[in-house]
Design an enzyme around this catalytic site. Structure first.
Site, mmCIF file in Angstrom:
data_model
loop_
_atom_site.group_PDB
_atom_site.id
_atom_site.type_symbol
_atom_site.label_atom_id
_atom_site.label_comp_id
_atom_site.label_asym_id
_atom_site.label_seq_id
_atom_site.Cartn_x
_atom_site.Cartn_y
_atom_site.Cartn_z
ATOM 1 N N ARG A 1 -10.435 -2.921 -1.067
ATOM 2 C CA ARG A 1 -9.643 -2.695 0.150
ATOM 3 C C ARG A 1 -10.219 -3.458 1.331
ATOM 4 O O ARG A 1 -11.434 -3.583 1.471
ATOM 5 C CB ARG A 1 -9.639 -1.204 0.516
ATOM 6 C CG ARG A 1 -8.835 -0.884 1.777
ATOM 7 C CD ARG A 1 -9.097 0.525 2.274
ATOM 8 N NE ARG A 1 -10.479 0.704 2.696
ATOM 9 C CZ ARG A 1 -10.952 0.292 3.892
ATOM 10 N NH1 ARG A 1 -10.165 -0.324 4.761
ATOM 11 N NH2 ARG A 1 -12.219 0.492 4.203
ATOM 12 N N VAL A 2 -9.307 -3.991 2.160
ATOM 13 C CA VAL A 2 -9.676 -4.516 3.470
ATOM 14 C C VAL A 2 -8.694 -3.939 4.477
ATOM 15 O O VAL A 2 -7.632 -3.435 4.115
ATOM 16 C CB VAL A 2 -9.643 -6.064 3.530
ATOM 17 C CG1 VAL A 2 -10.758 -6.659 2.679
ATOM 18 C CG2 VAL A 2 -8.285 -6.608 3.100
ATOM 19 N N SER A 3 -9.045 -4.032 5.751
ATOM 20 C CA SER A 3 -8.227 -3.399 6.790
ATOM 21 C C SER A 3 -7.053 -4.250 7.251
ATOM 22 O O SER A 3 -6.040 -3.722 7.710
ATOM 23 C CB SER A 3 -9.102 -3.046 7.995
ATOM 24 O OG SER A 3 -10.090 -2.107 7.630
ATOM 25 N N SER A 4 -7.175 -5.586 7.155
ATOM 26 C CA SER A 4 -6.105 -6.446 7.672
ATOM 27 C C SER A 4 -5.942 -7.699 6.814
ATOM 28 O O SER A 4 -6.813 -8.050 6.010
ATOM 29 C CB SER A 4 -6.409 -6.858 9.116
ATOM 30 O OG SER A 4 -7.517 -7.741 9.152
ATOM 31 N N GLN B 1 -8.503 -10.572 6.445
ATOM 32 C CA GLN B 1 -9.709 -10.369 5.638
ATOM 33 C C GLN B 1 -9.467 -10.606 4.149
ATOM 34 O O GLN B 1 -10.187 -10.100 3.299
ATOM 35 C CB GLN B 1 -10.226 -8.938 5.843
ATOM 36 C CG GLN B 1 -10.634 -8.612 7.266
ATOM 37 C CD GLN B 1 -10.953 -7.137 7.443
ATOM 38 O OE1 GLN B 1 -10.115 -6.271 7.204
ATOM 39 N NE2 GLN B 1 -12.182 -6.852 7.837
#
Length: 215
Positions: free
Chosen positions: A71-74, A77
């Site tokens: 997972r990444v936030s945006s 990334q």
């Protein structure tokens, strides 16, 4: 913390289970008393038989999967997302495991991540033996220990590739930045100038505090 109302394992009434297993309902009652079958109880005290128990008694053994979660936030990334995926695949290869990759681009505070919820569903359905992640916060920003215990209750091990020990101060600062980023995104939108200004300002202030304490 995690709402599992619609994620619980399917269960059957006494008569439904008896019909599937080809026995009398009283036989299941006796098995329950003797500890030969695991039953759950409704609020009213009625027996319900989990699907996994019916399959066990019928001798149906399903192969559990090893799942990697990244997972990444945006969307900015994505390179980090690919690095996580490659690290997970490499770790799985080293251990001789076939791995299925699930990934999300969303905040670690967001419990409605599509593939995060899919992972929870797979765990509850007992389809998973191991979940591989690069760091605990890739799975969730808060409540990792709770999630770890939940998975364990379904026979699932969370394998963390990197467990770098952080100081309590570092953890608090990371958590605070995450919370500020999350709510700033909701207020102003993740791509807005105000969002960037708030998040950058918070990082600058908090990281300056860290540097001052290290000197």
């Amino acid at each position: 913390m995690y709402s599992l109302v619609n994620l619980m394992e399917r269960s059957y009434t006494l008569s439904e289970a008896a019909k599937i297993l080809g026995v009398h309902p009283k036989t299941i009652q006796r098995w329950d008393r003797e500890g030969k079958i695991r039953c759950i109880r409704t609020v009213g005290g009625r027996r319900r038989i989990p699907e996994s128990e019916i399959k066990r008694i019928m001798g149906i053994h399903e192969e559990r999967k090893v799942v990697g979660y990244a997972r990444v936030s945006s969307h900015t990334q994505k390179d980090d997302l690919e690095r996580q995926i490659e690290a997970i695949k490499s770790y799985a290869r080293e251990n001789g495991w076939q791995v299925e990759i699930l990934k999300d681009i969303a905040s670690g505070l967001n419990e409605n991540r599509k593939n995060f919820r899919r992972l929870i569903q797979m765990v509850v359905n007992r389809e998973v033996s191991k979940v591989i992640i690069t760091y605990p916060d890739r799975l969730t920003r808060f409540g990792f220990k709770t999630l770890e215990e939940l998975f364990k209750s379904y026979g699932v091990e969370i394998v963390v590739i990197n467990r770098r020990e952080k100081t309590r101060r570092e953890e608090l600062i990371e958590d605070l930045i995450t919370i500020i980023s999350h709510f700033a995104g909701k207020l102003y939108g993740m791509r807005s100038h105000k969002y960037r200004k708030v998040v950058d300002g918070a990082k600058k202030l908090l990281l300056e505090d860290v540097n001052e304490n290290e000197e």
